[in-house]
Design a protein around this motif. Structure first.
Motif, PDB file in Angstrom:
ATOM      1  N   GLU A  46       0.822  -1.217   0.000  1.00  0.00           N
ATOM      2  CA  GLU A  46       0.000   0.000   0.000  1.00  0.00           C
ATOM      3  C   GLU A  46       0.850   1.258   0.000  1.00  0.00           C
ATOM      4  OE1 GLU A  46      -2.539  -0.509   3.367  1.00  0.00           O
ATOM      5  OE2 GLU A  46      -4.103  -1.527   2.207  1.00  0.00           O
ATOM      6  N   ARG A  47       1.975   1.241   0.711  1.00  0.00           N
ATOM      7  CA  ARG A  47       2.827   2.439   0.763  1.00  0.00           C
ATOM      8  C   ARG A  47       3.293   2.848  -0.636  1.00  0.00           C
ATOM      9  NH1 ARG A  47       6.079   4.142   5.397  1.00  0.00           N
ATOM     10  NH2 ARG A  47       5.070   3.469   7.332  1.00  0.00           N
ATOM     11  N   VAL A  83       6.885   7.617   1.064  1.00  0.00           N
ATOM     12  CA  VAL A  83       5.954   7.636   2.194  1.00  0.00           C
ATOM     13  C   VAL A  83       6.745   7.431   3.480  1.00  0.00           C
ATOM     14  CG1 VAL A  83       3.958   6.534   3.270  1.00  0.00           C
ATOM     15  CG2 VAL A  83       4.044   6.785   0.779  1.00  0.00           C
ATOM     16  N   GLU A  84       6.842   8.479   4.273  1.00  0.00           N
ATOM     17  CA  GLU A  84       7.624   8.436   5.512  1.00  0.00           C
ATOM     18  C   GLU A  84       6.864   7.754   6.643  1.00  0.00           C
ATOM     19  OE1 GLU A  84      10.641   9.590   5.544  1.00  0.00           O
ATOM     20  OE2 GLU A  84      10.778  11.012   3.881  1.00  0.00           O
ATOM     21  N   GLU A  85       5.537   7.958   6.662  1.00  0.00           N
ATOM     22  CA  GLU A  85       4.733   7.439   7.772  1.00  0.00           C
ATOM     23  C   GLU A  85       3.319   7.160   7.299  1.00  0.00           C
ATOM     24  OE1 GLU A  85       3.448   8.803  12.344  1.00  0.00           O
ATOM     25  OE2 GLU A  85       4.639  10.129  11.051  1.00  0.00           O
ATOM     26  N   ARG A 104       2.166  10.639   5.929  1.00  0.00           N
ATOM     27  CA  ARG A 104       3.143  11.725   5.714  1.00  0.00           C
ATOM     28  C   ARG A 104       4.043  11.347   4.541  1.00  0.00           C
ATOM     29  NH1 ARG A 104       8.230  12.700   8.041  1.00  0.00           N
ATOM     30  NH2 ARG A 104       7.854  11.039   9.577  1.00  0.00           N
ATOM     31  N   VAL A 105       4.057  12.215   3.547  1.00  0.00           N
ATOM     32  CA  VAL A 105       4.767  11.956   2.298  1.00  0.00           C
ATOM     33  C   VAL A 105       5.805  13.055   2.060  1.00  0.00           C
ATOM     34  CG1 VAL A 105       4.507  11.858  -0.210  1.00  0.00           C
ATOM     35  CG2 VAL A 105       2.837  10.734   1.243  1.00  0.00           C
ATOM     36  N   THR A 106       6.983  12.647   1.607  1.00  0.00           N
ATOM     37  CA  THR A 106       7.997  13.619   1.203  1.00  0.00           C
ATOM     38  C   THR A 106       8.186  13.548  -0.304  1.00  0.00           C
ATOM     39  OG1 THR A 106       9.177  13.432   3.308  1.00  0.00           O
ATOM     40  CG2 THR A 106      10.378  14.397   1.467  1.00  0.00           C
ATOM     41  N   ALA A 159      21.203   7.495  -3.191  1.00  0.00           N
ATOM     42  CA  ALA A 159      19.896   8.159  -3.122  1.00  0.00           C
ATOM     43  C   ALA A 159      18.815   7.302  -3.781  1.00  0.00           C
ATOM     44  CB  ALA A 159      19.965   9.524  -3.793  1.00  0.00           C
ATOM     45  N   LEU A 160      19.138   6.673  -4.916  1.00  0.00           N
ATOM     46  CA  LEU A 160      18.176   5.810  -5.586  1.00  0.00           C
ATOM     47  C   LEU A 160      17.752   4.653  -4.690  1.00  0.00           C
ATOM     48  CD1 LEU A 160      19.729   5.662  -9.171  1.00  0.00           C
ATOM     49  CD2 LEU A 160      17.601   6.783  -8.505  1.00  0.00           C
ATOM     50  N   SER A 161      18.734   4.032  -4.041  1.00  0.00           N
ATOM     51  CA  SER A 161      18.435   2.915  -3.136  1.00  0.00           C
ATOM     52  C   SER A 161      17.594   3.377  -1.959  1.00  0.00           C
ATOM     53  CB  SER A 161      19.744   2.291  -2.648  1.00  0.00           C
ATOM     54  OG  SER A 161      19.485   1.227  -1.763  1.00  0.00           O
ATOM     55  N   GLU A 162      17.935   4.544  -1.415  1.00  0.00           N
ATOM     56  CA  GLU A 162      17.213   5.101  -0.265  1.00  0.00           C
ATOM     57  C   GLU A 162      15.749   5.376  -0.605  1.00  0.00           C
ATOM     58  OE1 GLU A 162      17.314   9.297   2.242  1.00  0.00           O
ATOM     59  OE2 GLU A 162      19.169   8.537   1.364  1.00  0.00           O
ATOM     60  N   LEU A 163      15.509   5.756  -1.860  1.00  0.00           N
ATOM     61  CA  LEU A 163      14.149   6.100  -2.280  1.00  0.00           C
ATOM     62  C   LEU A 163      13.392   4.892  -2.831  1.00  0.00           C
ATOM     63  CD1 LEU A 163      14.880   9.543  -3.970  1.00  0.00           C
ATOM     64  CD2 LEU A 163      13.731   9.127  -1.782  1.00  0.00           C
TER      65      LEU A 163
END
Length: 337
Positions: free
Chosen positions: A227-228, A255-257, A269-271, A328-332
């Protein structure tokens, strides 16, 4: 031979060591699923089908139409799909697992390389390929580039001529002849993914060539995406709609939270990450107008997805040149298995 779907999946994983199967079998959903679906392998057909083509030819629109749900995001901007997404069609006779891939293209940055690799991975251990073209556009180097990648695929390749609602019969016949000279297609199917014209024929033709096999996924499952990720994709689609120029391709959504607050209310909460300060100003808009519109459009669709009231909290941050940074790609979340 009778078997439960979850046991079959795990046996298939062990046999083929295929990431398509193992991604589901090892997931929390598979481990926690208690439906205990029992199926017969004697007459039921199933298989994996890669959907490929150059960017913006209607791959996601076709899959959404077939499975009768919106799973893959759709935009008139090229290279909208970034991850490989499994979308599942199940009926009384077969289960077809479609792999919606990013458009194959010559990459300009590391994100593009990731997207191409996701597409190429989809051509491994599959049962058929749908090669989509825009019938109302001239054959270009992008189409030929994709065809070249299919020459050693070793499974039936179907030519899907999309957007025939914008073509005359003579133009459709010319397009069929033009492409038949380039590749020994198993079948040529003219369709309009947007209007649904002749889309049922795609499933009918695939059903004929798929091997007998089990249901890899339960009847009510239409995608392997959590879902995230679906929430992030909905927000990204609305950003595509509400922004302009090169900004959409510089956008990542994370999606952070995602928290259930009870009483059928969900806090999300989305960044939104962009690469430059100027892009951040465009995404927010004057007095926050663009971001408000994105939030309203996304919230409505997310509420339909989750069946709950949603408070959507969107933040915009600058992560400079993230498309060219592996970390950054992996983190996202852009990771090829």
């Amino acid at each position: 031979a009778m078997t439960t779907w979850n046991r079959t999946i795990k046996q298939k994983c062990a046999k083929k060591k295929n990431s398509f199967y193992s991604a589901w079998a090892m997931s929390a959903k598979a481990k926690n699923y208690k439906g205990g679906i029992t199926i017969s392998m004697e007459s039921f057909k199933s298989g994996f089908v890669a959907v490929v083509g150059r960017p913006n030819v209607g791959k996601s629109t076709l899959i959404n139409r077939i499975i009768k749900h919106k799973v893959s995001i759709v935009s008139d901007k090229a290279q909208t799909t970034r991850n490989r997404i499994l979308c599942i069609h199940t009926d009384d006779e077969c289960q077809i697992v479609f792999l919606d891939t990013p458009g194959i293209h010559k990459p300009k940055h590391k994100l593009g390389e990731f997207m191409d690799e996701a597409a190429y991975q989809s051509l491994r251990d599959i049962d058929a390929v749908l090669f989509l073209i825009s019938g109302n556009e001239k054959k270009g180097p992008g189409d030929l580039f994709v065809l070249d990648k299919l020459k050693d695929v070793g499974v039936p390749v179907f030519l899907i001529i999309n957007k025939v609602d914008l073509m005359t019969k003579e133009e459709i016949l010319h397009k069929i002849t033009e492409y038949a000279e380039l590749y020994p297609f198993a079948q040529v199917i003219p369709i309009s993914a947007l209007k649904g014209d002749n889309v049922d024929a795609v499933v009918d033709e695939l059903r004929k060539i798929l091997p007998e096999g089990p249901k890899y996924f339960p009847d009510d499952m239409i995608t392997d995406q959590p879902e995230r990720l679906l929430v992030a994709e909905i927000v990204r689609e609305k950003l595509f709609r509400c922004t302009r120029d090169e900004v959409p391709h510089a956008i990542a959504v994370y999606v952070e939270e995602m928290k259930d607050r009870g009483h059928n209310k969900v806090y999300i909460r989305v960044t939104v990450y962009v690469e430059r300060d100027s892009q951040k100003r465009i995404v927010i808009g004057k007095n926050g107008t663009v971001l408000k519109e994105v939030g309203n459009l996304a919230r409505q669709e997310i509420e339909n997805l989750l069946g709950s009231s949603v408070y959507l909290d969107i933040w915009v941050k600058v992560k400079r040149d993230w498309r060219n940074k592996s970390g950054a790609l992996s983190e996202l979340g852009y990771k090829n298995e």
